[in-house]
Structure formats: C-alpha cells, structure tokens
Design an enzyme around this catalytic site. Sequence first.
Site, short mmCIF file in Angstrom:
data_model
loop_
_atom_site.label_atom_id
_atom_site.label_comp_id
_atom_site.label_asym_id
_atom_site.label_seq_id
_atom_site.Cartn_x
_atom_site.Cartn_y
_atom_site.Cartn_z
CG ASP A 317 -2.09 -1.03 0.95
OD1 ASP A 317 -2.87 -0.84 0.01
OD2 ASP A 317 -2.15 -2.02 1.70
CE1 TYR A 401 -8.82 -4.18 6.18
CE2 TYR A 401 -8.43 -5.32 4.12
CZ TYR A 401 -8.76 -5.35 5.46
OH TYR A 401 -9.01 -6.55 6.07
#
Length: 676
Positions: A317, A401
Amino acid sequence: MTHHHDHAGGNPDLLPPGAVESAPRHPRDPLTAAEIDRAREILVGAGLLTESVRVPMLLPDEYDKTELAAWRPGDEIDRRVDVTLLDAATGDVTEAIVSITRGEIVSQRSYDTTTAPYGQPQYLFEEYERAAEIVKASTEWRTAMTRRGLADRMDLAFCGPLAPGFVGRENEVGRRVIRSLTFLRDSEDDIPWAHPVEGLIVHVDLVTNEVIGIEDDGDIPVPAGSGKYTPDAVGPARDTLKPIEITQPEGPSFHVDGHHVQWENWSLRVDFNAREGLVLHDVRFDDRSVLSRASVPEMVVPYGDTSNTRFWISYFDAGEYLLGKNGNHLELGCDCLGVIRYFDGYVADDHGHAVKIPNVVCMHEEDYGVLWKHTEPGPVGAQVRRSRRLVVSYFSTIGNYDYGFFWYFYLDGSIQVEAKATGIVFVGAGIPGAENRHAPEIAPGVFAPVHQHLFSARLDVSIDGDDNRLIEIDAARIPMGADNPFGNAFTWTATPLRTEHEAQRLADTSVARVWEVQSASKRNYIGKPTAYHLVPEPTALLMADPASTVAARAAFATKHLWGTAYDPDERWPAGRYPNAHQGGAGLPAYTADDRSIDGEDLVLWHTFGLTHIPRPEDWPIMPVDYAGFWFKPYGFSDVNPAMDVPESSQAHAVRSGAEEAVDGGCGEGAACTCGH
Ligand code: NI
C-alpha cells in the site's frame, strides 16, 4: 455513526488551522505547496516534464546526516525533491533529484522497467479512471457480463483497479498492468465491495491502454446482500450512549513552533510525505536523542487464496499506491477527541502540481488511566498518578481498506506505535454453505480470503547519539541442578547482534524476547549503557511459502527484525518500486554486504501486523483491528522519569450513581469509585 468536530473546551483561537504553512525554516520541514510547484517548473524547464509525462512519486530528497549536522538556524537550506517521472505514452521512467533552492536538476537517470528485476512506478490516480474506462469499453468485458446475465448492470458496475502482484506470467513481466475485478452496485451510492463478480478478471496494459487478457471462469451468483453501513441503511442509531466531552480549559500541554513539537519531556518534528505519510524526526526525551527519524514506510497485504481471482493479490500500500498521497482529510471524519492540533500535508498530483491535504496529521493528548500507583498502609496512604500520552496520527484510505498510523508518546519515556486496520474486507463470491479452506464465508455467499497486513517500521535509532549497539535479550531457563537446586531460577541472555546478517531476527514470546538498542558511549548512573528496548507484539510473519514470488517481493516480512547501517538512500523495505517487481529489492539488497552495525549509526526495521482470518463481525464494515509495538526506555533514565507528575485533581470526577460532580474530589480516604 457520523460525528462532527465538537472540540469541547478547545479555544479555536488557540489553534488556527493551517498556521504552519510558511516557508520552510528547518531542513526537516515537509515540502510546501510553493516548493512542489517550483520543482515542477524546474522539471518543465529542463524538458523532463512534457505533455505526456506524469509524476507517480515526488518526495523530499533525504539529507545526508553531515549536511544536517552542519545546518544552523538561519542557514540557507538546499531543499531538494526526489521525483519519479513516467512517460504515459511510452512507459519510460526517469528519476531525478531537483534542487528547488538552486533551480536545477542535480541528477537524473532512467529506470528500465522492461528487464529484470522489473518494477513499476506508483499508480497515478488518473490510471484508476482510465483502467475502468478501458475495461467497460472492451468487447471482452461486455461479452463476459452479458454471458453472466449482467448486461443491464454494466453502467453502475465498479471496475476496481488492483496491483497485479508478480508471478512471472507473460502478460505482466516488464509491463505496466492493472488487474480489474468487477463489483456491482445497485445505485450510485451502493457499496460495490459487497457484490463481487466472481471469476471475472480483466488485465489492462496502462501504456498501450488496452485489455491484454480476460479470465471469465464460472457463473457464481453475485451476492445480493447489502454492504451498506451508513445511517440510512442501518436505521435509527441507539440513544443509550451519553456524551463524553473532553475538556482542556487551559488548552493543551504541547507547544508547537512550525513543525517542532514540545510536550512534557518530549520534543519531536512532525513531517509528512506522499509515500510514508507521517514521519517523525529528532525525537528526544529529556533533551536527549532517542530516534533520529521514524516512519512506517511499507506494508504488504498478501492473500492466501488459491482462486484465480485472488492468488496474485499482494498489495504494497505504500510502495504501489502511496500511503501519504491517499491520506485522509481528517475534518471529513473526526478521528480524535480533545483539543486537536492539525498539520496540513502537501503532495504532488499526477501532473506534479501541489495538492493540499488539509488536516492530514492529527495531534492531541489523551488521558490513559493509571501511570503509577501504590497504596501503603499508614500515613503514606494511596499515591496515584494519571498517565497521559501525546498522540500523533493520520489515516490513509487505499481502496476498500483504511489504515490509521498512531504514534503515542508517554510520560515515562515510552513510545508506542499502533496501526489500525479498518474499512471493508475484500471478498469474493461463493455458493452459500460451501466450505472454502482459504476463505471463510462471512455473510451468505460472501467469502473473505485469508490475508495478512504486515507493516514495516523504519526506526533510525539514536540512543544518546548515533553510535549505537544492538543486543538481543531473552529470558532463559536453567536446568534444575547445582546452579538451580530448587528449579525456580531463571536468568537472561544478552546476545550482541553485530552485523546486518546477525540482526535478521525472529520474535519469540516464549522467552520474552526484546531487542536492546544501547548507546556505545553513554552510561547511566549505575554504569550501564543507556538503552531502549524494542518490544515486539506477537505477530505471524509472512505465511506465503519461502519459494513464492511474494516472499521475494516482501522479504522484509520474513523477519521481525532487521538492522542496517544507516544510509540515507535506504528507506524502502521492499524497494523503490515493488509493483510488478520480481523481488530482492529493499532489505535483502540493503543487507547483502553484511555491514557492521556495532557502535555504528544503526537503523532498525521492525515487521508487525495482523493475520486476518475474517469473521462475520468484520462485515459489512470491520471494527478496528490493532497491531504495533513498543519502544521503551531501559536504563535511559536513572529513575522513573514521571515521579514529578502532579497528583490529579478529581474536581470533575463523578461518583457513579450520584450523577453529579463530587465537590473537592471523591471524598475522604481512598475508598472512592470515580466515574472512570
Ligand atoms: Ni484484513
């Protein structure tokens, strides 16, 4: 469910928003909007940023420590950026260091994405839109959707752009690829993640802008259950929760000067960049150095599913999507309570223009229960002090997320780092009631693959200076015998970790393992090296097989601890471009020479995180799950450094049941139940 900014007791005049936005005054100050825009002008002037060129990543260039040490307030600062340029028309990649101060390109080089070990620059925001348009316009996708009887659902479908991972498939090697998975929406405001179209995977080349492959397996029905979690979907909120208001009538205890923060015995500098998000510099306790630089610069979310739709998923990420560029504007959802100081962040957009992320970093104080306490019979009586912590945090949203990164500073010299994982678990569809050993069913027909969230914290430690040593401390059993006649005895072992290879370690809770960072020169009043302990929390390491490509790409996550000799260019645990990289970059490369770390300028890299076997309670939105570690003083201070914390006033305490303030505290004696 939603709430607004009611900073009860906070004097808004005390905390003017955006008050720190001015020319940088310290080398560690974050990039300003003017600096990012100036860097862009220089790149355009040098012919590097032309019509088709985009800016996947723009970061402050890291200072050499000798450069930092020589700097004095008022000196001119050579402000530089480190930029990656992507020619969207050709896929060519150029890296450049730009001196904003001198108005020149300091260096430039091309990066070859087409030969091993490959690697692609970070995704552009515009590529998400573009990928979805390419998919939706393609005959391949439209045919597949029609075959599945979903022709009338195509307009509202969400085509999620996902990093392809890397397993060496022909259509991913040396190419700039996004894999698109399709999710249905019932309306514009529907939550797509609840309605996956299982087995439909579209491979998109982002340079040629075409579909280069499609997989369309099976015909599992799309789960119809709602994934909505907003008040209109949930229904009336409970009315049983009475307000809790945090009041700080005299304001906060911290002082902010630009990006420098002073709070009790702590001082630090707050920084923010597009990749790492929050970065802390010059963290000092009692005006003695503890951390020179600290951040969480990488994380990986590998999935443990064998299905065609997901076996390749292993999101980095930070390195693929940029945690800071995706940082939350915190006014849009209040995360903190109390008197809050926000810091804005500035990042470059796809074209290199400065973008402000208002209030991206939140700083406040929290009461944290008991700091220390003892009740001694007789005249000493009960002595108790309340703990308080300074919280510096930000949140980043990457697709489904959301990750919070919280740094806590305590009155006793401890630092705690906590990642908060929340948002929507990534799911696929299956036949309701079917068993799937890689993906538990968490709602009817909704199967959530097992996965991990493994974070890498980079701690440029500096315990009383840069000359530090690393020691592994284990509690140690002793066999019953002459040295342990009653069997009760145990001791501890202290194993020096002198080189980068020796410092690749696993945590071991069975022996209470910690890693001690000692000053190589400074001693405390009992003659021992001043030190801090890195205290890990139980975390499984990477579950993927060591022979897998994800193990090569996320090698950082195969050890709980790495120690390296400081190098300003070594900042990325999985390398500069983990996207579609075949592996080996970052920590394996940094440690290849097995440099000495004994008495050197030491950098620790700590893997922590979550292994997530999803549950029904994680649906449709997941309560925060926590992972982190502590960094605690061990002989850094001679005695408990928080003995002079004043006794707390209980003037505002309320006796439960009385429902009114108890004047002058909780009454006589210690037998008082306060309302907290
Ligand atoms: Ni998870």
